[in-house]
Design an enzyme around this catalytic site. Structure first.
Site, PDB file in Angstrom:
ATOM      1  N   GLU A  95       0.837  -1.207   0.000  1.00 21.26           N
ATOM      2  CA  GLU A  95       0.000   0.000   0.000  1.00 21.26           C
ATOM      3  C   GLU A  95       0.871   1.257   0.000  1.00 21.26           C
ATOM      4  OE1 GLU A  95      -2.771  -0.664   3.164  1.00 21.26           O
ATOM      5  OE2 GLU A  95      -3.777  -2.280   2.088  1.00 21.26           O
ATOM      6  N   GLU A 131      -6.131  -9.819  -3.176  1.00 19.46           N
ATOM      7  CA  GLU A 131      -6.925  -9.912  -1.933  1.00 19.46           C
ATOM      8  C   GLU A 131      -8.407  -9.828  -2.271  1.00 19.46           C
ATOM      9  OE1 GLU A 131      -5.549  -7.041   0.941  1.00 19.46           O
ATOM     10  OE2 GLU A 131      -3.454  -7.267   0.341  1.00 19.46           O
TER      11      GLU A 131
END
Length: 506
Positions: A84, A185
């Site tokens: 991220e 994910e």
């Protein structure tokens, strides 16, 4: 493998859980991605790290990288390097934006691809921080910082209500980087139709040729899953679990496919992304094999011709299957021409084709076309030759080029090239429609007829018209997806009969 799970106290590393999980995955012959080396989200850092500064902070980061990467080097298929990294900047704020974290990780394992793993790139058109354009810019920054090792695109894929058109267009754009893409994910928010939405996302991801893998984020624990569970607490399938099982049964198989061409010489087979061995028998015992790697290389694959007929095989479609057309014969005038036409599908850069016929002659307007073979009805020709272009039509005698009426010579452009009488230009439609969904301001307008329209018998939109409603009744499957686009022909400012004062719109 996260840092807070393996070194809660500085200097006391514990990889017991990570080792056990990796060993279990190996016993089940499962491939494993390393998630993650570092995480840029400030609230998920180990507490003791925040108290360090300067060289001590840098040394702790390097020690973390060395410890985990060397421990699992050669056992993983990928590392989420700095997780991220676009929404958060914990390590950048401490080490500077030109840090060499990717290079340091690669120095301890130079074979495993390092992924930039991010959320909302394909999920939310309104999140500009991690938009496809921003993602591509960040990839370039990593390269500019000196990292030239293996790199990958990780798309977390935490969906609420999936916008499939935006998802597809975003992956198309990212695929132009020609890096491996994984949905890392994948899950869908909790709705009454979550199972249906999950099925749609799985098929969209699997159907894209640039996507090399999918990971579902649905790990079970007694207190509940992160967002989406596949089973209940007794490990009985929920509707989402049924979707995954059905998906695996449908797409994971190794069956052979045997078929023959129809009376027109066409053969069509639905195949999944992967590598295939193709055998073509054209009734002369001639058999040649070609490997078609549908996820890596697109275009034409030729099978040598026999004395009786030429056989060409072309990959001409890719989502979610590819189609083969073999020994296509087309009657033109008093001759038969054996040809194959199609388009080259570069990953994320779809190119189309155009072709036209001119009284018995033909020309294929695309650089990826290999060749065409021509023969009379009573003769056979096993050589592949390029069709010549004559200046005049063999049937009507008209010139292919524009003629200067005063000199009776062929008109030329400034660069000396002849000016053709007719020019066919084809502009592919799909990429242009996809761009509409890429714009956060235009995308909501594309589904306005479904999201904002009122059913009060007032004509506010074309969706209120009888024509639109009749179409919905005739094609309910098409109408069920508001992202499907309807096209109409229009001419604005049209002036009939050379009337310069009045304009019309039709």
């Amino acid at each position: 493998m996260k840092w807070y799970s393996t070194e809660a106290t500085q200097g006391r590393e514990d990889y017991t859980v990570a080792d056990s999980m990796l060993n279990w995955a190996k016993s089940q012959r499962l491939l494993v991605r390393g998630h993650n080396v570092l995480w840029d989200e400030p609230k998920y850092q180990v507490g003791w790290l925040n108290s360090l500064s300067g060289k001590y902070f840098y040394q702790a980061v390097v020690q973390r990288i060395k410890s985990i990467v060397t421990r699992y080097s050669g056992q993983l298929i990928a590392w989420d390097a700095v997780n991220e990294n676009m929404h958060f900047n914990y390590f950048e704020s401490r080490l500077g934006t030109k840090n060499k974290l990717f290079n340091i990780i690669n120095s301890y394992d130079n074979h495993t691809p390092l992924f930039l793993n991010e959320f909302n790139t394909i999920e939310q058109p309104t999140d500009k921080t991690s938009s496809p354009d921003a993602y591509m810019k960040r990839i370039q920054q990593i390269r500019d910082n000196g990292y030239h090792g293996p790199l990958g695109i990780g798309l977390e894929s935490h969906f609420t209500i999936p916008n499939l058109a935006y998802m597809r267009a975003s992956i198309d754009k990212l695929a132009t980087l020609r890096l491996p893409i994984w949905l890392t994910e994948l899950d869908v928010g909790s709705y009454p139709n979550t199972a249906i939405l999950l099925d749609q996302v799985l098929r969209e991801g699997h159907g894209h040729p640039a996507v090399e893998g999918l990971v579902i984020w649905a790990g079970w624990k007694p207190t509940g899953c992160y967002r989406m569970c596949l089973t209940d607490n007794n490990f009985n399938n929920l509707p989402t679990g049924d979707v995954v099982d059905r998906f695996l049964r449908e797409f994971i198989h190794t069956d052979d496919h045997l078929d023959v061409t129809d009376d027109m010489g066409y053969f069509e087979a639905r195949l999944f992304h992967g590598e295939y061995s193709l055998r073509v028998n054209n009734n002369t015992t001639l058999e040649r094999y070609k490997n078609l790697n549908e996820t890596k290389e697109f275009g034409f694959n030729s099978v040598s011709s026999s004395p009786q007929a030429s056989v060409e095989v072309a990959v001409v479609d890719h989502s979610p299957s590819i189609r083969f057309f073999a020994a296509a014969r087309m009657g033109i005038g008093n001759r038969w021409v054996d040809i194959v036409v199609g388009w080259e599908l570069g990953i994320g850069n779809r190119q189309n084709y155009g072709f036209w016929y001119f009284h018995g002659e033909h020309r294929i307007e695309h650089e990826s076309v290999i060749a065409a073979s021509e023969s009379d009805e009573d003769e056979s020709n096993d050589e592949l030759v390029e069709e010549p272009m004559n200046d005049n039509c063999k049937v009507c005698g008209l010139s292919r080029w524009k003629i200067n009426q005063s000199t009776s010579t062929i008109r030329k452009k400034v660069n000396g090239k002849f000016i053709p009488n007719k020019v066919l230009r084809y502009f592919p439609l799909k990429p242009r429609l996809q761009r509409l969904f890429m714009c956060s301001k235009i995308a909501p307008m594309m589904t306005w007829h479904k999201d904002n329209n009122s059913e009060d018998d007032v004509m506010r939109h074309l969706a209120n018209s009888m024509t639109w409603k009749t179409f919905d009744n005739l094609y309910p499957d098409f109408a069920a997806d508001p992202q499907n686009v309807r096209l109409s022909l229009a001419s604005d400012g049209f002036q009939p009969f050379a009337n310069g004062k009045t304009s019309y719109s039709i």
